[in-house]
Write an enzyme that holds these catalytic residues in place. Structure first.
Site, short mmCIF file in Angstrom:
data_model
loop_
_atom_site.label_atom_id
_atom_site.label_comp_id
_atom_site.label_asym_id
_atom_site.label_seq_id
_atom_site.Cartn_x
_atom_site.Cartn_y
_atom_site.Cartn_z
CG ASN A 255 14.60 -8.87 -49.36
OD1 ASN A 255 13.89 -7.90 -49.11
ND2 ASN A 255 14.81 -9.29 -50.59
CB SER B 88 23.97 -16.91 -53.23
OG SER B 88 23.60 -15.64 -53.68
CG PHE B 89 22.44 -18.02 -59.30
CD1 PHE B 89 23.26 -19.02 -58.81
CD2 PHE B 89 21.53 -18.35 -60.30
CE1 PHE B 89 23.17 -20.33 -59.28
CE2 PHE B 89 21.43 -19.66 -60.79
CZ PHE B 89 22.25 -20.64 -60.27
CB THR C 264 19.55 -14.91 -48.26
OG1 THR C 264 18.73 -16.00 -48.69
CG2 THR C 264 20.96 -15.40 -47.99
CE LYS D 30 15.16 -13.64 -47.35
NZ LYS D 30 14.28 -13.86 -48.51
CE1 TYR E 268 19.80 -18.65 -57.09
CE2 TYR E 268 17.95 -17.83 -55.79
CZ TYR E 268 19.31 -17.92 -56.02
OH TYR E 268 20.18 -17.31 -55.16
#
Length: 249
Positions: free
Chosen positions: A88, A17-18, A63, A67, A211
């Site tokens: 979310n 996760s970012f 996440t 969800k 991503y």
């Protein structure tokens, strides 16, 4: 210190996760008295422990894989999120020591705004790889964009295709393909959904919600066949922006 707010992310695992970096950089840059934490819980049953441990908690992102599992814990669900069947974003509405949890879905806005610039008139049918909470939000977004979604799953059901059923003709017909599964996500970067990539062409858009890494094996395979590709980073940023709006509205 009373005004210090805590926001966070619940999911499992959270190594990819970012969100934490994004929000903490935002808080620092805008001089906001807040911090964003990762709450990696291996069971949704631990959710209420987070609230008792962090009384300054003002909002959560949700996440994989929670969800849908989080729905029974909410006091209220925004109509859009209820229609999608996945949440979310959780807004925490406090009244003294009491609090209420309201669920929202910012994935739809993030996905639609991110996909829209790539769309051409021939993009009318889509394959959504996966059937979880993110897949439900993506399907809802596709319908809003005038594209008919078809779910693909490992298990056969009345409403899904299986990976085995994906022929070259099926791929040719569905010119938008969206990966909502975790296949290919860091650190498992040598994995990808099992679809007939050779049937892809320059008429296709292949979109990956992942991503990290920036180019998954799914996107690399699609790009090599001439398809337009996009990863989920812009969607993440757009939905994060929307999350903050929800928490502070």
């Amino acid at each position: 210190m009373d005004n210090h707010k805590i926001y966070g992310l619940i999911g499992f695992p959270l190594i990819h996760s970012f969100s934490r970096n994004y929000f903490n950089q935002k808080f620092e840059a805008e001089d906001i008295d807040a911090e964003y934490l990762n709450f990696e819980i291996d069971d949704i049953g631990h959710l209420m422990e987070i609230f008792s441990e962090y009384p300054q908690l003002a909002g959560l992102n949700v996440t994989i894989p929670y969800k849908e599992q989080v729905l029974p814990y909410l006091d209220e669900i925004d109509p859009d999120a209820a229609q999608i069947g996945a949440v979310n974003v959780i807004k925490i509405i406090r009244d003294g020591d009491d609090f209420k949890l309201k669920g929202f879905n910012s994935d739809v806005v993030g996905f639609c705004d991110s996909l829209k610039p790539l769309l051409q008139p021939h993009h009318t049918e889509a394959l959504v790889l996966g059937t979880g909470g993110a897949a439900k939000a993506v399907a809802h977004g596709l319908r809003l964009l005038g594209i008919e979604p078809h779910f693909v799953s490992r298990r056969k059901s009345a409403s899904t295709l299986t990976y085995e059923e994906l022929t070259r003709a099926t791929i040719a017909e569905h010119t938008v393909v969206v990966n909502t599964t975790p296949l290919g996500m860091y650190p498992h970067m040598d994995e990808c959904p099992d679809i007939p990539y050779r049937a892809l062409s320059n008429r296709h858009i292949c979109y990956d919600l992942i991503y990290n890494p920036a180019e998954t094996l799914f996107l690399k395979n699609a790009r090599e066949q001439g398809a337009a590709t996009k990863n989920g980073l812009e969607m993440l940023l757009l939905q994060a922006f929307k999350s903050y709006e929800i928490w502070n509205s």
